[in-house]
Scaffold this active site. Structure first.
Site, PDB file in Angstrom:
ATOM      1  N   HIS A  66     141.327  28.009   1.465  1.00 31.21           N
ATOM      2  CA  HIS A  66     140.531  29.220   1.222  1.00 31.21           C
ATOM      3  C   HIS A  66     140.130  29.764   2.588  1.00 31.21           C
ATOM      4  O   HIS A  66     139.328  29.129   3.290  1.00 31.21           O
ATOM      5  CB  HIS A  66     139.251  28.887   0.447  1.00 31.21           C
ATOM      6  CG  HIS A  66     139.486  28.223  -0.886  1.00 31.21           C
ATOM      7  ND1 HIS A  66     139.518  28.904  -2.077  1.00 31.21           N
ATOM      8  CD2 HIS A  66     139.685  26.917  -1.210  1.00 31.21           C
ATOM      9  CE1 HIS A  66     139.716  28.065  -3.075  1.00 31.21           C
ATOM     10  NE2 HIS A  66     139.829  26.836  -2.575  1.00 31.21           N
ATOM     11  N   HIS A 183     142.810  24.903 -11.349  1.00 31.42           N
ATOM     12  CA  HIS A 183     141.571  24.170 -11.070  1.00 31.42           C
ATOM     13  C   HIS A 183     141.033  23.750 -12.432  1.00 31.42           C
ATOM     14  O   HIS A 183     140.531  24.575 -13.195  1.00 31.42           O
ATOM     15  CB  HIS A 183     140.591  25.090 -10.336  1.00 31.42           C
ATOM     16  CG  HIS A 183     139.269  24.443 -10.048  1.00 31.42           C
ATOM     17  ND1 HIS A 183     138.717  24.409  -8.787  1.00 31.42           N
ATOM     18  CD2 HIS A 183     138.374  23.799 -10.839  1.00 31.42           C
ATOM     19  CE1 HIS A 183     137.559  23.771  -8.825  1.00 31.42           C
ATOM     20  NE2 HIS A 183     137.326  23.395 -10.060  1.00 31.42           N
ATOM     21  N   ASP A 308     142.502  21.777   0.252  1.00 29.08           N
ATOM     22  CA  ASP A 308     141.429  22.563  -0.366  1.00 29.08           C
ATOM     23  C   ASP A 308     140.384  22.946   0.685  1.00 29.08           C
ATOM     24  O   ASP A 308     139.176  22.862   0.426  1.00 29.08           O
ATOM     25  CB  ASP A 308     140.790  21.804  -1.538  1.00 29.08           C
ATOM     26  CG  ASP A 308     139.890  22.712  -2.373  1.00 29.08           C
ATOM     27  OD1 ASP A 308     139.910  23.937  -2.173  1.00 29.08           O
ATOM     28  OD2 ASP A 308     139.160  22.180  -3.237  1.00 29.08           O
TER      29      ASP A 308
HETATM   30  O1  DOR Z   1     134.417  23.124  -3.830  1.00 22.33           O
HETATM   31  C1  DOR Z   1     135.112  24.110  -3.988  1.00 22.33           C
HETATM   32  N1  DOR Z   1     135.045  25.149  -3.153  1.00 22.33           N
HETATM   33  N2  DOR Z   1     135.946  24.150  -5.020  1.00 22.33           N
HETATM   34  C2  DOR Z   1     136.586  25.279  -5.359  1.00 22.33           C
HETATM   35  O2  DOR Z   1     137.260  25.285  -6.336  1.00 22.33           O
HETATM   36  C3  DOR Z   1     136.414  26.509  -4.574  1.00 22.33           C
HETATM   37  C4  DOR Z   1     136.013  26.191  -3.208  1.00 22.33           C
HETATM   38  C5  DOR Z   1     135.545  27.386  -2.444  1.00 22.33           C
HETATM   39  O3  DOR Z   1     136.258  28.413  -2.454  1.00 22.33           O
HETATM   40  O4  DOR Z   1     134.494  27.318  -1.816  1.00 22.33           O
END
Ligand code: DOR
Length: 449
Positions: A66, A183, A308
């Site tokens: 992300h 997810h 992630d």
């Molecule tokens: O912990 C998480 N953070 N899980 C997710 O699915 C999204 C991610 C985020 O974009 O911050």
């Protein structure tokens, strides 16, 4: 580019090369961004790199990050996130659609590609968010050049992308053919249990609120829907042995990701030691579940390791739980953390390359990447398997400026990142300008050529 007098643009000399037939001492010649020679190479070259003592891996791919752009770019952007990737030995990233605006249509998708041009340090692709709003058009949208697949959130996490009910998920799965990354947390059960996090509770409750059943139920549901619609899915960041048992029965239709943090950290210690920095969705669980993930990895249930990478600032993380946001950075530490697991005997180097290179190349059907073989893109991660280093917050290039592994000593370190023949990182320094380009996929090759 090759000058007329040189045979190659770049020669990697004397490395231990991770070839398709195994590790071998060899030189690699690169011409026009492609692997053009392998073995004992005598020709001339514009640039030569001595790789004695180093292992030359095919370029490591992080298929879940992300990078926050457009949207909350104070946490990260495509430049800083990809800089962290290159410094960590990653040659390609796939970025998630829970940005602002959400990546759910052509304008938002093409805007991301345009923003990455000239600013991304590594090659890249973007997920398109699947939702009730765009489900019917996904068959067409998924083949936009630079798209790696569809992403759905079954449980609410960071951002507004949520496809919680069976009807919406079924509609998404019915349209298109590319990978649907999921997810899997059950939103109804999350809502039912929300009272557990009311008023002044400690972050260590996080895996209790988002419990094993939250994940098991969602994974079971999405497997049923995948079976019903005949659509292949990729279930992200699995955290429980209960889900692994289900997924092992559905290898023909569902591929599986785990993250380095779920393989490395464990409750309750992680919450006691680093507090909300350990908070993510789905949560870090106890040592029993961590062991179950390693068993599933060894048994072949796991196909991909993705980081992630989900950065939030330390100020945001300092808010009291549950206002503290979920997610932790990881793109820069994926390779060192996993090499350390190799050094400590938890998996082989071969299995690591399977999980971080061959797995993504196979499952997402990448074109010209994923192997050190003639004609493939010259993407390499150079590693020193014997080097011991300490991971620190100050090493972190993410805008968030921290890592959950601050102070951890690891053995095995990325010392070079080469992308289509460009040496992007050498000995911890970025070189040249950001040359990252969109990845090509088997389905969409024609759109580029
Ligand atoms: O912990 C998480 N953070 N899980 C997710 O699915 C999204 C991610 C985020 O974009 O911050």
């Amino acid at each position: 580019m090759t000058s007329p007098k040189d045979d190659f643009d770049l020669i990697l000399k004397n490395g231990r090369v991770f070839s398709p037939s195994g590790l071998l001492e060899a030189d690699i010649g690169v011409r026009g961004g492609k692997i053009a020679g392998m073995g004992s190479i005598a020709g001339s070259s514009r640039q030569t790199m001595d790789c004695r003592g180093l292992t030359v891996l095919p370029g490591m791919i992080d298929s879940q990050v992300h990078f926050r752009e457009p949207g909350p770019v104070h946490k990260e952007n495509l430049e800083s996130g990809s800089r962290a990737a290159a410094l960590g030995g990653i040659t390609t990233f796939f970025e998630m659609p829970n940005t602002n605006p959400l990546t759910i249509d052509e304008p938002a998708f093409n805007d991301k590609l345009a923003r990455a041009k000239g600013r991304a340090w590594t090659d890249h692709a973007f997920y398109l968010g699947g939702s009730a709003a765009n489900a019917e058009r996904l068959g067409e949208l998924e083949n936009m050049p630079g798209c790696c697949g569809i992403k759905i959130f079954m449980g609410a996490s960071t951002g507004d992308l949520l496809s919680a009910d069976d009807d919406t998920i079924r509609e998404i799965l019915r349209h298109g053919k590319r990978v649907v990354a999921v997810h899997a947390e059950d939103n109804d059960r999350l809502d039912e249990r929300k009272h557990l996090i009311d008023g002044g509770v400690d972050v260590s409750i996080h895996p209790e609120w988002r419990d094993v059943e939250v994940c098991r139920r969602a994974t079971e549901r999405v497997l049923r829907l995948a079976r019903e619609t005949g659509r292949r899915i990729h279930v992200l960041h699995i955290t429980t042995g209960e889900e692994m048992a289900l997924l092992a029965e559905h290898k023909d239709i569902a591929s599986v990701e785990v993250t380095p943090q779920h393989l490395t950290l464990a409750a309750p210690d992680c919450y006691a030691e680093i507090g909300t920095r350990a908070q993510m969705n789905p949560p870090i669980r106890d040592d029993g579940q961590r062991t179950a993930l390693w068993k599933a990895l060894a048994a072949g249930v796991v196909d991909i390791i993705g980081s992630d990478h989900a950065p939030h600032t330390l100020d945001e993380k300092a808010q009291p739980y549950p206002e503290s946001p979920s997610g932790m950075p990881g793109v820069q530490t994926l390779v060192p953390i996993m090499l350390n697991h190799v050094a400590e005997g938890r998996l082989t180097l071969e299995r690591l390359v399977d999980l971080c290179v061959s797995g993504p190349a196979r499952i997402f059907r990448m074109a010209a990447k994923g192997r050190i073989a003639l004609g493939y893109d010259a993407d390499f991660t150079l590693v020193d398997l014997n080097r011991t280093e300490t991971i620190t917050d100050t090493w972190s290039a993410s805008k968030s400026g921290w890592t959950p592994y601050d102070g951890m000593q690891v053995t095995g370190w990325p010392v070079g990142t080469i992308i289509r023949g460009h040496v992007v990182m050498r000995d911890g320094e970025l070189l040249g300008d950001p040359i990252g380009a969109p990845v090509r996929f088997q389905e969409t090759i024609a759109a580029w050529d």
